[in-house]
Scaffold this motif. Structure first.
Motif, PDB file in Angstrom:
ATOM      1  N   PRO A  62      36.968  39.778  55.306  1.00 28.79           N
ATOM      2  CA  PRO A  62      36.974  41.167  54.833  1.00 28.79           C
ATOM      3  C   PRO A  62      37.244  41.328  53.339  1.00 28.79           C
ATOM      4  CG  PRO A  62      38.308  40.928  56.836  1.00 28.79           C
ATOM      5  CD  PRO A  62      38.020  39.556  56.323  1.00 28.79           C
ATOM      6  N   LEU A  63      37.672  40.260  52.661  1.00 27.86           N
ATOM      7  CA  LEU A  63      38.005  40.380  51.241  1.00 27.86           C
ATOM      8  C   LEU A  63      36.740  40.594  50.412  1.00 27.86           C
ATOM      9  CD1 LEU A  63      40.666  37.545  50.775  1.00 27.86           C
ATOM     10  CD2 LEU A  63      41.067  39.995  51.131  1.00 27.86           C
ATOM     11  N   ALA A  64      36.704  41.697  49.698  1.00 26.89           N
ATOM     12  CA  ALA A  64      35.579  41.996  48.811  1.00 26.89           C
ATOM     13  C   ALA A  64      36.156  42.468  47.487  1.00 26.89           C
ATOM     14  CB  ALA A  64      34.679  43.062  49.431  1.00 26.89           C
ATOM     15  N   HIS A  65      36.020  41.646  46.456  1.00 21.29           N
ATOM     16  CA  HIS A  65      36.617  41.959  45.156  1.00 21.29           C
ATOM     17  C   HIS A  65      35.842  41.213  44.077  1.00 21.29           C
ATOM     18  CE1 HIS A  65      39.635  41.855  41.897  1.00 21.29           C
ATOM     19  NE2 HIS A  65      40.049  42.984  42.416  1.00 21.29           N
ATOM     20  N   PRO A  66      35.717  41.783  42.888  1.00 25.90           N
ATOM     21  CA  PRO A  66      34.941  41.126  41.827  1.00 25.90           C
ATOM     22  C   PRO A  66      35.459  39.746  41.435  1.00 25.90           C
ATOM     23  CG  PRO A  66      35.368  43.420  41.263  1.00 25.90           C
ATOM     24  CD  PRO A  66      36.182  43.123  42.479  1.00 25.90           C
ATOM     25  N   HIS A  67      36.737  39.448  41.729  1.00 27.52           N
ATOM     26  CA  HIS A  67      37.292  38.160  41.327  1.00 27.52           C
ATOM     27  C   HIS A  67      37.628  37.254  42.516  1.00 27.52           C
ATOM     28  CE1 HIS A  67      37.186  39.636  37.325  1.00 27.52           C
ATOM     29  NE2 HIS A  67      38.079  40.580  37.541  1.00 27.52           N
ATOM     30  N   ILE A  68      37.014  37.533  43.654  1.00 28.05           N
ATOM     31  CA  ILE A  68      37.174  36.690  44.840  1.00 28.05           C
ATOM     32  C   ILE A  68      35.794  36.255  45.314  1.00 28.05           C
ATOM     33  CG2 ILE A  68      37.928  36.596  47.253  1.00 28.05           C
ATOM     34  CD1 ILE A  68      40.070  38.640  46.589  1.00 28.05           C
ATOM     35  N   ALA A  69      35.602  34.955  45.526  1.00 31.76           N
ATOM     36  CA  ALA A  69      34.335  34.453  46.061  1.00 31.76           C
ATOM     37  C   ALA A  69      34.216  34.896  47.518  1.00 31.76           C
ATOM     38  CB  ALA A  69      34.284  32.931  45.958  1.00 31.76           C
ATOM     39  N   ARG A  70      33.157  35.585  47.845  1.00 35.73           N
ATOM     40  CA  ARG A  70      32.990  36.225  49.155  1.00 35.73           C
ATOM     41  C   ARG A  70      32.719  35.196  50.254  1.00 35.73           C
ATOM     42  NH1 ARG A  70      31.531  41.498  50.964  1.00 35.73           N
ATOM     43  NH2 ARG A  70      32.208  41.488  53.142  1.00 35.73           N
ATOM     44  N   VAL A  71      33.448  35.318  51.369  1.00 30.97           N
ATOM     45  CA  VAL A  71      33.231  34.477  52.547  1.00 30.97           C
ATOM     46  C   VAL A  71      32.203  35.161  53.436  1.00 30.97           C
ATOM     47  CG1 VAL A  71      34.292  33.574  54.655  1.00 30.97           C
ATOM     48  CG2 VAL A  71      35.510  33.429  52.479  1.00 30.97           C
ATOM     49  N   PHE A  72      31.214  34.390  53.904  1.00 30.74           N
ATOM     50  CA  PHE A  72      30.154  34.960  54.726  1.00 30.74           C
ATOM     51  C   PHE A  72      30.375  34.752  56.222  1.00 30.74           C
ATOM     52  CE2 PHE A  72      27.375  33.999  50.832  1.00 30.74           C
ATOM     53  CZ  PHE A  72      27.604  35.257  50.303  1.00 30.74           C
ATOM     54  N   ASP A  73      30.577  33.491  56.621  1.00 26.25           N
ATOM     55  CA  ASP A  73      30.610  33.244  58.068  1.00 26.25           C
ATOM     56  C   ASP A  73      31.175  31.865  58.377  1.00 26.25           C
ATOM     57  OD1 ASP A  73      30.251  33.837  60.716  1.00 26.25           O
ATOM     58  OD2 ASP A  73      28.088  34.166  60.579  1.00 26.25           O
TER      59      ASP A  73
END
Length: 224
Positions: A62-73
């Motif tokens: 659920p983490l969505a932030h400009p400085h966090i690499a997004r986790v998909f699955d």
């Protein structure tokens, strides 16, 4: 991981980025979407702990932030459980050592912003160190691998040895937000080791690296 191997009938491994720890990081091409992704795979010794890797994915997706690499699955195919996340093409934060102190402090402030956003959602990184922080091609800092190492440590009863880990985490306790503050203090001190620090900044770093969790500042917005 063998170059050219296809995982989950979808991800074609292009190269191994890092295979120095209990997990392996690979660059892969997602054949479904036609884009590059990063895969964090469990090593053979930990393959039986795939639930822990899945749990880390569940917590951090659920983490969505400009400085966090997004986790998909999370995927579990052919005996190689892995997390698929956004691929960040760029240098590690330690490569900023040759840049100005102001640029280094700006990058560290972005790390603090990432932690602030994650902590607001109840997510602690648990293994914050230079190798987990990248600067993308546009110059933005991206923090990677939230919860991965900490969740696997809990599953295998292992403790970290690095100087980035707080006394509590090295002692086997579950990581808390105050331990991310400790690690950020260590990282900041490392990146600014060659600089004469203003008294106020030196005092802040000492407080962030305090032995007791309760003695560390907890407001990451204020730290930033």
């Amino acid at each position: 991981m063998t170059q050219g191997r296809c995982l989950a009938d979808r991800f074609w491994v292009l190269e191994t980025i890092d295979a120095s720890g209990a997990t392996e990081l690979c660059l892969a091409r997602d054949a479904e979407l036609g884009e590059q992704v990063a895969l964090r795979l469990l090593g053979a010794a930990l393959a039986g702990h795939w639930e822990a890797l899945r749990d880390a994915c569940r917590e951090t997706r659920p983490l969505a932030h400009p400085h966090i690499a997004r986790v998909f699955d999370f995927h579990r195919a052919g005996g190689a459980p892995f997390i698929c996340r956004e691929y960040v093409a760029g240098a590690r934060i330690v490569d900023l050592a040759a840049e100005s102190a102001a640029d280094r402090l700006g990058a560290l402030a972005q790390v603090a912003a990432a932690l602030e956003a994650a902590h607001a959602r109840g997510v602690v990184h648990g293994d914050l160190k230079a190798s987990k922080i990248l600067r993308d091609e546009r110059g933005a800092i991206r923090v990677t691998d939230f919860r991965v190492a900490a969740t696997l440590r809990a599953a295998t009863s292992q403790t970290p040895r690095g100087a980035h880990a707080s006394p509590q985490v090295r002692g086997g306790e579950s990581p808390a937000a105050a331990d991310d503050v400790y690690s950020l203090g260590v990282l900041t001190a490392q990146l600014l080791a060659s600089e004469p620090l203003p008294r106020e900044l030196g005092a802040l770093l000492d407080a962030m690296r305090a032995s007791a969790r309760s003695a560390r500042p907890h407001d990451l917005e204020e730290i930033r």
